[in-house]
Design an enzyme around this catalytic site. Structure first.
Site, mmCIF file in Angstrom:
data_model
loop_
_atom_site.group_PDB
_atom_site.id
_atom_site.type_symbol
_atom_site.label_atom_id
_atom_site.label_comp_id
_atom_site.label_asym_id
_atom_site.label_seq_id
_atom_site.Cartn_x
_atom_site.Cartn_y
_atom_site.Cartn_z
ATOM 1 N N GLU A 222 26.200 -48.766 19.499
ATOM 2 C CA GLU A 222 27.577 -48.999 19.983
ATOM 3 C C GLU A 222 28.243 -50.281 19.476
ATOM 4 O OE1 GLU A 222 27.120 -48.767 24.244
ATOM 5 O OE2 GLU A 222 26.573 -46.653 24.191
ATOM 6 N N GLU A 327 22.194 -37.982 22.773
ATOM 7 C CA GLU A 327 22.286 -38.130 24.237
ATOM 8 C C GLU A 327 23.173 -37.040 24.837
ATOM 9 O OE1 GLU A 327 23.406 -42.160 25.293
ATOM 10 O OE2 GLU A 327 22.280 -43.015 23.628
HETATM 11 C C1 GLA Z 1 24.547 -45.183 26.449
HETATM 12 C C2 GLA Z 1 23.207 -45.648 25.959
HETATM 13 C C3 GLA Z 1 22.124 -44.959 26.692
HETATM 14 C C4 GLA Z 1 22.359 -44.941 28.168
HETATM 15 C C5 GLA Z 1 23.652 -44.319 28.464
HETATM 16 C C6 GLA Z 1 23.747 -44.220 29.960
HETATM 17 O O1 GLA Z 1 24.869 -43.961 25.975
HETATM 18 O O2 GLA Z 1 23.019 -45.478 24.585
HETATM 19 O O3 GLA Z 1 20.936 -45.613 26.456
HETATM 20 O O4 GLA Z 1 22.353 -46.235 28.689
HETATM 21 O O5 GLA Z 1 24.635 -45.115 27.852
HETATM 22 O O6 GLA Z 1 22.556 -43.663 30.497
#
Ligand code: GLA
Length: 416
Positions: A222, A327
């Protein structure tokens, strides 16, 4: 299982007709029941030799239909993704690990895991040891060890997550003497700390016998904003704008070749132009590329513009680096308007998952993108970080949702 049983019954009835109907066409219901059980007895007692040709053919046909049905019925996510040369994963938390019924699903369906939190900087950097030794010292925690042991015992592959991030990172690592009250350290000191930190993670994973399970690692998480500018983080402030390059340089130096090094981000559909530049920027002095892949977090909603999302994936993939979906979860409704988990919304979710996975498989199979793994951010709604939006494949009672069948490309059961 339901389909399987009704097919057995159908085949028994068909067989019953071929062997018994001729002599007993007008038999009352009770007698035709007898004929069925007689037919079963004949099959089970091996008296099939007396079957005429037509009966044998019907039996063969029903058997082959049965086989197909059983395969379709029992195909797991991991078997399904393997057909596209992909792993399918979930994040893993200590809570999941102590929930046997959930573990059963995990092991049946997934072949890759990511520690949800336990490998983030907050959890693997020891303040005491860092202060004692005057540089960042990595120490693995119990949760991480038990999750990696679980992965090892069960032959699961692992995605490492994450080394450099602005969140869940101790602020004191950026300060003199690891003391938040003191000044920020110089760029040189921070680069030395960064190198020590990254090298230790890979060394310690090797010493502990875990390294071979890892196939990908999120080196930076990020770093960019939706408008394409770099996020203003302590890493950027202390090291400078090249902190990303430096992180990949050290990861490339210390990670084994077998681990693909990833940049990972969210809202990737809005950042595609920026992310697509990374592969040409993250290049070593001798010309070799430091980055192997871009991770697409895919925290989506059912009302997101799926076409736009898939176009962004294609654009990033066109740079030639690997892609992982890292994710994935699809909440009901929209960011500002989360919807309740009623039948209609859950069906819309089934359809979204269906179309998303269909779109991904099409690009993978056509060689338009290289994606070798797709990870869900959990699989049970009640254990999700976004539980209010019911974004995953199983409900709180561990029942597969329309979403699950959507992923499996089963239109009918996806409610589509
Ligand atoms: C971001 C992070 C993850 C996690 C999510 C919330 O996407 O990359 O590791 O912390 O936020 O679970």
């Amino acid at each position: 299982m339901k389909k399987y049983c009704s097919l057995i019954l159908a085949s028994v009835l068909a067989f019953g007709c071929l062997t018994g109907c001729g002599s007993n066409q007008t038999a009352p219901a009770s007698e035709s029941g007898q004929a069925e059980s007689q037919a079963v007895e004949e099959v089970t007692s091996g008296e099939t030799e007396s079957l005429d040709g037509a009966a044998e053919q019907v039996l063969e046909e029903t058997e082959s239909v049965l086989e197909e049905e059983v395969v379709e019925e029992e195909k797991s996510l991991k078997e399904f993704f393997l057909e596209h040369d992909m792993k399918v994963g979930t994040c893993l938390s200590p809570q999941m690990l102590t929930y046997p019924a959930a573990n059963e699903i995990l092991l049946a369906q997934f072949d890759s895991v990511t520690c949800e939190n336990a490998m983030k900087p907050d959890f693997i950097i020891s303040r005491k040891k860092s202060v004692d030794e005057g540089t960042i010292v990595v120490e693995f925690n119990k949760d991480m060890i038990s999750m990696l042991d679980f992965a090892k015992e069960n032959g699961l592959a692992v995605r490492g997550h994450t080394l450099i991030w602005h969140e869940q990172t101790p602020e004191w690592i950026f300060h003199e003497d690891f003391d938040k009250e003191k000044d920020l350290v110089s760029r040189e000191v921070m680069l030395e700390r960064m190198e020590n930190y990254i090298s230790q993670v890979f060394e310690k994973l090797t010493e502990a016998g875990y390294i071979d399970m890892f196939y990908a690692y999120d080196v930076v998480n990020e770093a960019y904003m939706e408008n394409g500018t770099m996020r203003d983080t302590l890493w950027k402030q202390v090291v400078g704008d090249d902190y990303l390059w430096q992180a990949f340089y050290f990861a490339d130096k210390y990670a084994p070749e077998s681990i693909d090094l990833f940049y990972n981000d969210y809202n990737e559909q809005f950042k595609a132009g920026r992310l697509a530049k990374l592969p040409e920027e993250l290049v070593a002095e001798d010309g070799h590329r430091l980055i192997d892949g871009i991770g697409l977090q895919a925290h989506l909603y059912t009302q997101d513009d799926l076409n736009n999302y898939l176009q962004a994936v294609k654009k990033i993939g066109a740079t030639g680096v690997k892609l992982n979906i890292t994710e994935l979860d699809v909440g009901l409704g929209a960011y500002q308007n989360v919807l309740k988990d009623d039948e209609e919304n859950l069906k819309a979710q089934g359809k979204f998952y269906y179309q998303l996975v269909e779109g991904i498989f099409k690009m993978v199979d056509a060689g338009e993108i290289e994606m070798n793994s797709l990870t869900f951010w959990g699989y049970i709604d009640s254990m999700s970080w976004r539980k209010e939006a019911s974004p995953l494949l199983y409900d709180g009672e561990l029942k597969p949702k329309y979403a699950y069948y959507g992923v499996l490309q089963d239109k009918e059961r996806a409610g589509y």
